[in-house]
Design a protein around this motif. Structure first.
Motif, short mmCIF file in Angstrom:
data_model
loop_
_atom_site.label_atom_id
_atom_site.label_comp_id
_atom_site.label_asym_id
_atom_site.label_seq_id
_atom_site.Cartn_x
_atom_site.Cartn_y
_atom_site.Cartn_z
N THR A 113 0.83 -1.21 0.00
CA THR A 113 0.00 0.00 0.00
C THR A 113 0.86 1.26 0.00
N GLY A 115 0.79 5.60 -0.22
CA GLY A 115 -0.01 6.80 -0.04
C GLY A 115 0.03 7.69 -1.26
N LEU A 119 -6.15 10.46 -5.69
CA LEU A 119 -6.38 9.07 -6.08
C LEU A 119 -6.60 8.92 -7.58
N LYS A 137 -11.97 -0.15 -6.89
CA LYS A 137 -11.85 1.29 -6.65
C LYS A 137 -12.98 1.71 -5.74
N ASP A 138 -12.64 2.35 -4.63
CA ASP A 138 -13.61 2.75 -3.62
C ASP A 138 -13.46 4.24 -3.37
N LYS A 141 -13.80 5.31 0.46
CA LYS A 141 -12.61 5.07 1.28
C LYS A 141 -11.35 5.59 0.63
N GLN A 142 -11.50 6.17 -0.57
CA GLN A 142 -10.37 6.76 -1.29
C GLN A 142 -9.20 5.78 -1.43
N ARG A 143 -9.52 4.61 -2.00
CA ARG A 143 -8.49 3.60 -2.23
C ARG A 143 -8.77 2.88 -3.54
N LEU A 145 -7.21 -0.71 -5.92
CA LEU A 145 -6.34 -1.89 -5.96
C LEU A 145 -6.04 -2.19 -7.43
N GLU A 156 -1.89 -1.31 -3.81
CA GLU A 156 -3.02 -0.54 -3.31
C GLU A 156 -2.60 0.92 -3.20
N LYS A 158 -3.78 4.58 -1.71
CA LYS A 158 -4.68 5.10 -0.69
C LYS A 158 -4.40 6.58 -0.46
N VAL A 160 -3.96 10.05 1.23
CA VAL A 160 -3.51 10.40 2.59
C VAL A 160 -4.07 11.74 3.05
#
Length: 269
Positions: A113, A115, A119, A137-138, A141-143, A145, A156, A158, A160
């Motif tokens: 993962t 930062g 995104l 993609k979420d 949750k701002q993430r 894969l 991943e 993510k 920050v």
């Protein structure tokens, strides 16, 4: 397990050990050969006693009940962050997330993962330019894969919630590819006005293969190395003497005693 260990008398011309000019070593550790496993490259700069961590590297996730069991037996601090997922911290402060499930038959390293500050911008870079597939993609949750293959360790990304700080530890992520692809990658990055930290260059390892690499930087400055696969397969063969070479190097280093005798403290980077 230790897959190989190598010592270098001077800094790498592709800054493999960060912006340090002195003697250094690297140790490759993983659950199997570099051809088909994610492997961590641990770099050690002689004379540097501490690094300041940033928010760029957010952790490695492993699927291994054995790792959880090992930590509990050793009394290593664990924090359950989700049901069946434990956070552990390596001696340098790096985070590991251990899923308490039976270890995967392929590579137990599930994801790495990083930062990011934006995104969508990062997803575009890694997918549109570097050709990674988006697995998840979420937005909430701002993430996201991503990965190159279903059976490989995933990346991943993510958010920050601000700028990415790389501290002074200077890590990078590396991928092997066909050697003839390297000039194409370089040409694409030039065309798209993207950052090339190290143009296509050959790197020597004493007594081993010479590999070609190109090193890029994504929108947040994460370093990405593409290495020619043919020579890398030769360079990355598991060395049965890796453990002994590492043990011998640590005995010879004995740096804490040396610094104490000199009444000096190891520098903090």
């Amino acid at each position: 397990q230790v897959l190989r260990h190598e010592e270098f008398e001077e800094g790498c011309k592709a800054s493999c050990n960060g912006p340090y000019d002195g003697k250094w070593s690297k140790t490759m550790v993983g659950y199997g050969p570099e051809d088909n496993h994610f492997v961590a490259e641990l770099t050690y700069n002689y004379g540097i006693g501490e690094y300041r961590l940033g928010n760029d590297f957010l952790g490695i996730t492993l699927v291994s009940s054995q790792a959880v069991s090992n930590a509990k037996k050793m009394g290593w601090p664990l924090r359950e962050v989700k049901t069946g997922i434990f956070e552990a911290e390596a001696p340098g402060g790096y985070k590991f997330y251990l899923e308490d499930k039976e270890q995967l038959k392929q590579d137990p390293v599930l994801k790495v993962t990083l930062g990011v500050s934006d995104l969508q911008k990062s997803v575009n870079y890694w997918s549109d330019l570097l050709g990674m597939k988006i697995y998840e993609k979420d937005e909430e949750k701002q993430r996201a894969l991503l990965g190159y293959a279903d059976n490989q360790c995933k990346l991943e990304l993510k958010a920050v919630g601000g700028a990415v700080d790389h501290g002074t530890a200077f890590g990078r992520i590396a991928f092997s590819c066909a050697k003839e692809e390297l000039p194409n990658i370089e040409a694409l990055m030039k065309k798209e006005n993207q950052r090339i930290l190290t143009p296509l260059v050959s790197l020597d390892t004493p007594g081993k293969a010479t590999v070609q690499v190109i090193i890029l930087a994504d929108p947040d400055g994460h370093e990405i190395c593409f290495v020619g696969d043919e020579a890398f397969r030769d360079l990355s063969k598991v060395d049965p003497n890796g453990d002994k070479l590492l043990d011998d190097a640590m005995v010879a280093d004995n740096s804490d005693k040396w610094f104490a005798e000199q009444n000096r403290t190891k520098a903090s980077a």
